[in-house]
Design an enzyme around this catalytic site. Sequence first.
Site, PDB file in Angstrom:
ATOM      1  N   ASP A   1      -7.031   0.872  -8.030  1.00  0.00           N
ATOM      2  CA  ASP A   1      -6.556   1.024  -6.658  1.00  0.00           C
ATOM      3  C   ASP A   1      -5.725  -0.190  -6.292  1.00  0.00           C
ATOM      4  O   ASP A   1      -5.804  -1.230  -6.962  1.00  0.00           O
ATOM      5  CB  ASP A   1      -7.737   1.180  -5.689  1.00  0.00           C
ATOM      6  CG  ASP A   1      -7.373   1.980  -4.448  1.00  0.00           C
ATOM      7  OD1 ASP A   1      -6.168   2.288  -4.266  1.00  0.00           O
ATOM      8  OD2 ASP A   1      -8.274   2.315  -3.666  1.00  0.00           O
TER       9      ASP A   1
ATOM     10  N   HIS B   1       0.823  -1.205   0.000  1.00  0.00           N
ATOM     11  CA  HIS B   1       0.000   0.000   0.000  1.00  0.00           C
ATOM     12  C   HIS B   1       0.859   1.257   0.000  1.00  0.00           C
ATOM     13  O   HIS B   1       0.495   2.262  -0.625  1.00  0.00           O
ATOM     14  CB  HIS B   1      -0.921  -0.007   1.226  1.00  0.00           C
ATOM     15  CG  HIS B   1      -1.786   1.211   1.345  1.00  0.00           C
ATOM     16  ND1 HIS B   1      -2.853   1.450   0.488  1.00  0.00           N
ATOM     17  CD2 HIS B   1      -1.747   2.261   2.199  1.00  0.00           C
ATOM     18  CE1 HIS B   1      -3.425   2.592   0.821  1.00  0.00           C
ATOM     19  NE2 HIS B   1      -2.775   3.094   1.848  1.00  0.00           N
TER      20      HIS B   1
ATOM     21  N   LYS C   1      -8.582  13.188  -2.299  1.00  0.00           N
ATOM     22  CA  LYS C   1      -9.269  12.440  -1.250  1.00  0.00           C
ATOM     23  C   LYS C   1      -8.810  12.832   0.141  1.00  0.00           C
ATOM     24  O   LYS C   1      -7.638  13.060   0.389  1.00  0.00           O
ATOM     25  CB  LYS C   1      -9.034  10.930  -1.459  1.00  0.00           C
ATOM     26  CG  LYS C   1      -9.761  10.033  -0.467  1.00  0.00           C
ATOM     27  CD  LYS C   1      -9.598   8.560  -0.821  1.00  0.00           C
ATOM     28  CE  LYS C   1      -8.270   8.006  -0.378  1.00  0.00           C
ATOM     29  NZ  LYS C   1      -8.173   6.547  -0.580  1.00  0.00           N
TER      30      LYS C   1
END
Length: 319
Positions: free
Chosen positions: A219, A131, A193
């Site tokens: 994503d 991530h 975001k």
Amino acid sequence: MTGEITVFSGSAHPEFAADICRILGVELSPSRTSRFSNDCLQVQLRANCRLRDVYVVQPLVPPVQENLFELLLMLDAARAASAAHITAVIPHFAYARSDKKDAPRISIGARLVADMLETAGATRVLTMALHAPQVHGFFSVPVDHLSATLELAAHFRRFDLSNSVVVSPDLGNAKVATEFARNLGLPVAAGSKRRLSDDTVVIDSIVGDVAGKDVIVLDDEIATAGSIVELLRVLRVAGAREASVACTHGLFTGKAIERLRAEPGVTQIVTTDTVPQVGSRELPNLVVRSVAPLFAETIHRIHYGESVSSLFSDVETYG
């Protein structure tokens, strides 16, 4: 590497380990995990490890703590059995989200887990789509960090993309989205975001032109689908047409499946098999692409001392 390849699987995703072994042409070695009456786990590796190159396959999926500790015990058992080299194969490294101190008095879980893996006996880690890229640097042992970008791009090349644009949910993922878009010859856009909680985000605007376009939302993972649903709402307001959703790790936890089923205009949701797809039957538009061949090829190259980075040097070499 000179010893024979020996592959074990934890309880999290044995099907993925079996696929890797089938491609490598080796047997998946047996192991046994048992539980004492006081709830403690015990692991036994039931194949010879002495002077062998041992690979333990275990994604960190729910129950994450249970699967993590099982992995640590398996690594420790391989080390005690005199394995020559021990590689922790972690297709999904869940703690990669805990990569920084962004609030007072919180732990940086990714660094702690990296230390635990090395302490347990891992001499190398093989993972995919962390991530946060900086997590790579938390490890003191070599890390091979794979990407599913080319595999996902290979899926979309089968479609007419003449009116499409790739969209990243946030600016942090824009670099990966740009690479994905470049592979497909498409423009890229991104959402602005702000995360309010684990499953609640606000996307203020879209950076880039999506009006009248079909969008491919990319994503690294989908957990509760909060970010994806919010992004799709903003994209509709901005004039986007049909949407496809793509991610490496399709976790689909919490209300994710319910949220995605309720989304209008989503033609397909594409993910990989880094995690078990237990809810796939509830998402009729879900497509699962296998990255087991990529993991198997990487294990082969690690074993024979060949380049791993060359797997990603040319779009035409894989996909």
